[in-house]
Enzyme design. Structure first.
Site, mmCIF file in Angstrom:
data_model
loop_
_atom_site.group_PDB
_atom_site.id
_atom_site.type_symbol
_atom_site.label_atom_id
_atom_site.label_comp_id
_atom_site.label_asym_id
_atom_site.label_seq_id
_atom_site.Cartn_x
_atom_site.Cartn_y
_atom_site.Cartn_z
ATOM 1 N N CYS A 15 -9.156 0.475 8.589
ATOM 2 C CA CYS A 15 -8.154 1.458 9.020
ATOM 3 C C CYS A 15 -8.815 2.413 10.012
ATOM 4 O O CYS A 15 -9.788 2.038 10.673
ATOM 5 C CB CYS A 15 -7.497 2.169 7.837
ATOM 6 S SG CYS A 15 -8.548 3.326 6.952
ATOM 7 N N ARG A 20 -6.242 4.301 3.578
ATOM 8 C CA ARG A 20 -5.664 2.977 3.413
ATOM 9 C C ARG A 20 -6.684 1.876 3.167
ATOM 10 O O ARG A 20 -6.558 1.106 2.199
ATOM 11 C CB ARG A 20 -4.830 2.612 4.658
ATOM 12 C CG ARG A 20 -3.603 3.474 4.848
ATOM 13 C CD ARG A 20 -2.978 3.297 6.222
ATOM 14 N NE ARG A 20 -3.823 3.896 7.260
ATOM 15 C CZ ARG A 20 -3.578 3.825 8.556
ATOM 16 N NH1 ARG A 20 -2.520 3.159 8.992
ATOM 17 N NH2 ARG A 20 -4.363 4.418 9.439
#
Length: 197
Positions: free
Chosen positions: A8, A14
């Site tokens: 990410c 994430r």
């Protein structure tokens, strides 16, 4: 040994959540799962919200709090059998750093979308052609998923292949982001397990 990399931006929301969830879910298969960010702070912890989500999704908080971010480098892209970006922009950065890895690189939601129409039997058949080496089997499965590009129906919106970046946003945005990520990881797990069956 199977190696999976998630990517990410800052490697604090994430991609570490995806890393920890995949590592936990696939623990019995003993893969190496790691993550990195295309930019951001070096050695930063996961955000408290991401730690909380990880805990709610079955990753002990003490494991999530040990995470420290790292920058994505070209060297990191040489060995993974499957590279899962959180957005199309991250996938583009990966393609620029390692253009030969395109058949193994997807956004995580793109991977799920493309794999959804493949049966376990098709995945097993593709993996079997690669022999008994676990890493080769997963690469063969990823290559099979890649063949669906241009064949599978496109997403309704290009952003449907992205996982929303929750950084700096509300708890509800974190939850929404996780709700995009988790079903995609379900499909990743299915494909990896079928490849290694």
């Amino acid at each position: 040994m199977v190696e999976i990399l998630t990517v990410c931006t800052g490697n604090i929301c994430r991609s570490p959540l995806a890393e920890l969830l995949l590592r936990t879910r696939l623990m019995d298969l003993h893969p190496t799962v790691s993550s990195a960010g295309t930019r951001g702070l070096a050695r930063a912890p996961m955000t408290p919200e991401s730690v909380s989500l990880a805990d709610q999704l079955g990753v002990p908080a003490d494991i999530a709090t040990q995470h420290r971010s790292r920058f994505l480098t070209e060297h990191m892209l040489k060995s993974p059998d499957l590279i899962l970006a959180m957005s199309r922009n991250h996938r583009r950065v990966i393609a620029e750093l390692a253009p030969t890895r395109l058949r193994s690189t997807f956004t995580v939601r793109e991977f799920a979308r493309l794999a959804a129409d493949l049966s376990d039997a098709e995945i097993i058949e593709a993996a079997t052609t690669a022999g008994t080496d676990a890493a080769s089997r997963v690469r063969a499965a990823a290559a099979l998923v890649a063949t669906r590009r241009g064949i599978a129906p496109p997403p309704k919106s290009q952003t449907d292949d992205d996982v929303t970046d929750p950084f700096g946003h509300s708890w509800q945005t974190y939850v929404s982001s996780a709700n995009q990520l988790v079903p995609a990881l379900d499909e990743v797990e299915r494909v990896v397990r079928a490849a290694l069956a």
